[in-house]
Design a protein around this motif. Sequence first.
Motif, PDB file in Angstrom:
ATOM      1  N   LEU A   1       0.816  -1.212   0.000  1.00  0.00           N
ATOM      2  CA  LEU A   1       0.000   0.000   0.000  1.00  0.00           C
ATOM      3  C   LEU A   1       0.853   1.268   0.000  1.00  0.00           C
ATOM      4  N   ALA A   2       2.113   1.133  -0.374  1.00  0.00           N
ATOM      5  CA  ALA A   2       2.990   2.301  -0.420  1.00  0.00           C
ATOM      6  C   ALA A   2       2.512   3.278  -1.489  1.00  0.00           C
ATOM      7  N   ALA A   3       2.720   4.559  -1.223  1.00  0.00           N
ATOM      8  CA  ALA A   3       2.313   5.615  -2.154  1.00  0.00           C
ATOM      9  C   ALA A   3       3.535   6.367  -2.657  1.00  0.00           C
ATOM     10  N   PRO A   4       3.453   6.982  -3.833  1.00  0.00           N
ATOM     11  CA  PRO A   4       4.600   7.723  -4.371  1.00  0.00           C
ATOM     12  C   PRO A   4       4.945   8.924  -3.502  1.00  0.00           C
ATOM     13  N   ALA A   5       6.202   9.361  -3.609  1.00  0.00           N
ATOM     14  CA  ALA A   5       6.673  10.505  -2.818  1.00  0.00           C
ATOM     15  C   ALA A   5       6.586  11.771  -3.659  1.00  0.00           C
ATOM     16  N   PRO A   6       5.796  12.769  -3.220  1.00  0.00           N
ATOM     17  CA  PRO A   6       5.644  14.014  -3.996  1.00  0.00           C
ATOM     18  C   PRO A   6       6.862  14.935  -3.788  1.00  0.00           C
ATOM     19  N   THR A   7       7.955  14.660  -4.496  1.00  0.00           N
ATOM     20  CA  THR A   7       9.199  15.408  -4.280  1.00  0.00           C
ATOM     21  C   THR A   7       9.345  16.617  -5.196  1.00  0.00           C
ATOM     22  N   THR A   8       8.534  16.720  -6.223  1.00  0.00           N
ATOM     23  CA  THR A   8       8.619  17.846  -7.162  1.00  0.00           C
ATOM     24  C   THR A   8       7.212  18.351  -7.451  1.00  0.00           C
ATOM     25  N   PRO A   9       7.083  19.566  -7.992  1.00  0.00           N
ATOM     26  CA  PRO A   9       5.742  20.080  -8.337  1.00  0.00           C
ATOM     27  C   PRO A   9       4.997  19.163  -9.294  1.00  0.00           C
ATOM     28  N   GLU A  10       5.746  18.490 -10.183  1.00  0.00           N
ATOM     29  CA  GLU A  10       5.103  17.597 -11.155  1.00  0.00           C
ATOM     30  C   GLU A  10       4.444  16.393 -10.485  1.00  0.00           C
ATOM     31  N   THR A  11       4.889  16.065  -9.276  1.00  0.00           N
ATOM     32  CA  THR A  11       4.370  14.879  -8.601  1.00  0.00           C
ATOM     33  C   THR A  11       3.575  15.210  -7.338  1.00  0.00           C
TER      34      THR A  11
ATOM     35  N   THR B 222       3.244  -1.543 -15.827  1.00  0.00           N
ATOM     36  CA  THR B 222       1.953  -0.875 -15.982  1.00  0.00           C
ATOM     37  C   THR B 222       1.832   0.361 -15.087  1.00  0.00           C
ATOM     38  N   VAL B 223       2.813   0.588 -14.230  1.00  0.00           N
ATOM     39  CA  VAL B 223       2.810   1.777 -13.369  1.00  0.00           C
ATOM     40  C   VAL B 223       3.944   2.695 -13.816  1.00  0.00           C
ATOM     41  N   LYS B 224       3.578   3.704 -14.585  1.00  0.00           N
ATOM     42  CA  LYS B 224       4.541   4.705 -15.055  1.00  0.00           C
ATOM     43  C   LYS B 224       5.772   4.066 -15.689  1.00  0.00           C
ATOM     44  N   GLY B 225       5.464   3.093 -16.559  1.00  0.00           N
ATOM     45  CA  GLY B 225       6.522   2.458 -17.343  1.00  0.00           C
ATOM     46  C   GLY B 225       7.522   1.662 -16.537  1.00  0.00           C
ATOM     47  N   GLY B 226       7.135   1.258 -15.336  1.00  0.00           N
ATOM     48  CA  GLY B 226       8.043   0.470 -14.510  1.00  0.00           C
ATOM     49  C   GLY B 226       9.172   1.285 -13.907  1.00  0.00           C
ATOM     50  N   SER B 227       9.046   2.611 -13.927  1.00  0.00           N
ATOM     51  CA  SER B 227      10.096   3.461 -13.361  1.00  0.00           C
ATOM     52  C   SER B 227      10.131   3.338 -11.843  1.00  0.00           C
ATOM     53  N   ILE B 228      11.312   3.574 -11.278  1.00  0.00           N
ATOM     54  CA  ILE B 228      11.504   3.442  -9.836  1.00  0.00           C
ATOM     55  C   ILE B 228      11.512   4.827  -9.201  1.00  0.00           C
ATOM     56  N   GLY B 229      10.491   5.115  -8.397  1.00  0.00           N
ATOM     57  CA  GLY B 229      10.429   6.381  -7.681  1.00  0.00           C
ATOM     58  C   GLY B 229      11.114   6.274  -6.328  1.00  0.00           C
ATOM     59  N   HIS B 230      11.051   7.337  -5.566  1.00  0.00           N
ATOM     60  CA  HIS B 230      11.709   7.340  -4.262  1.00  0.00           C
ATOM     61  C   HIS B 230      11.106   6.305  -3.319  1.00  0.00           C
ATOM     62  N   THR B 231       9.789   6.179  -3.337  1.00  0.00           N
ATOM     63  CA  THR B 231       9.159   5.176  -2.479  1.00  0.00           C
ATOM     64  C   THR B 231       9.515   3.767  -2.938  1.00  0.00           C
ATOM     65  N   GLY B 232       9.450   3.539  -4.247  1.00  0.00           N
ATOM     66  CA  GLY B 232       9.849   2.236  -4.783  1.00  0.00           C
ATOM     67  C   GLY B 232      11.290   1.916  -4.429  1.00  0.00           C
ATOM     68  N   GLY B 233      12.148   2.924  -4.471  1.00  0.00           N
ATOM     69  CA  GLY B 233      13.541   2.724  -4.087  1.00  0.00           C
ATOM     70  C   GLY B 233      13.683   2.313  -2.635  1.00  0.00           C
TER      71      GLY B 233
END
Length: 524
Positions: free
Chosen positions: A58-68, A101-112
């Motif tokens: 249930l982890a959520a992405p980290a909003p580290t920039t205005p784009e996110t 299927t989630v943003k092209g499989g890219s690794i965000g800060h939370t995923g990291g």
Amino acid sequence: MSEETRMEDLLEELREAKRAVADEGRPDAVESQHAQDKLTARERVEYLCEEFDEIGQLAAPAPTTPETADWDREDAPADGVVAGVGDIDGRPVAIAATDFTVKGGSIGHTGGEKLKRVMELALERGFPTVLLHDGGGHRIQEGLDARPTAQGDGGIFRLQTKLSGWVPIVSSMMGPGFAAPTNFSAMADFVPMVEGSTLGVAGPSLVKAALGVDLSKEELGGAGFQTAETGMADRAYEDDEACLDGIREFLSYLPRNARRDPPTADARPPSETARERLLDVMPADPKKGYDIYAIVEGVTDEGTFFETKPEFARNIVTGFARIDGRPVGVVANNPRVMAGTIDADASTAAARFVSLCDAFGLPIVALEDVPGILPGPDSERDGVARAAGKLPFELNGATVPVVNLVLRRGYGFGHVAMGGGESVQNVLTAVWPTAEVAAMGIEGAVDVVHGREIEAADDPETKRRELVEFYKDRTDAIRSVEGVGMDAVIEPTETYGWVKRALNRYDEPREEEWPPKKHAINPW
């Protein structure tokens, strides 16, 4: 509201949250992945593991920039990384799979952070680590800010460095794999690729922007290129299931970690047919090639050979097998490719494999038939002079038992590189009756030493043949053991028994007195 009702509401809320990020709650994403003939990240993990406990579902992405800033769990379910600990063949394994299927499989800060978490568990508890890549590396939208990006990778590669040699590491390419997935693979022990996946430091668009070179993703980093040309990947598989089966097979030869013993199996000695075939495989003409795989089959447990780099540096064969049910590493010259000559790629591939075997306690069996080190300007340009030292360096540093068998030619530094004679502290160093051991190939040596004598003879060709025959009698198998530089001349059909007994008797790790130094400097 009663306590019972309250609990039911909370449980339903939890279950719905999990359904929303699981495959059952994302049918369109699942259908998109299946349309590409690929399993989803969760399906891959479920296929590979008997049991799996997910971490950070249930982890959520980290909003580290205005784009996110407005991203939430629905925008990036599980932040695109399925991670946790599962069981493969009854042994715990740390696993992380990126979700294309989630943003092209890219690794965000939370995923990291999820990657770090499972790697930390692997480091602390000694679990093998399996990474299933299907995506484009670091999530650029979260990286366009120096404040979080200055942390680098957050310590993931520091963890992987610590994991190296402690636990087996698998880094599998199951889709796009440019950038970060490739970096993970550089320090992995096994890098399988699914056909159609990619591996490389940068994709076509970045290469074109930076260098003006327009290449397809297959030309830059396809499975064929990376398995056969560069050796960065070990094996290519036709689909996800075959790749995951390959990972399971690879791990079956290795222990959970460097403190554990490798897993054993029931002994399956080579059949009488396979052993008798050894007598027919070796051609009477020493210039002809033969099937080295038939030799491996006749000296190891039946059906147990797993080759690690079948398409790369094909003049050397490396892979796992079993002898008396015990995993071993096999290194063999391949007489059908470049006559088994050692070049820079062959030495590098074999040296890394020996290092892997030694790290995890697998004895090494070297099957030698080598005319020497590849000479010439192209080979020198490839760095063969330094690369040729890699294999004997690793063999001499190994603490596991090493067996060397000279099948046919043991010439010059090639003989040394393969650990022949006293070049390595072998527990068994033996020759077949077909062996020839000399400073270089007999015919070449005759031309160098007796060139003028041959030219001055009335019949140069006859004189040359006489000299070749003369020296053959001084380089044969029986003469090679007269000075106890070799332990024994053994019959091909008796090889399995000799090797089995040697490995069973000399199973204690070798301890040698070294000078007071931190470590030797590897000739990389």
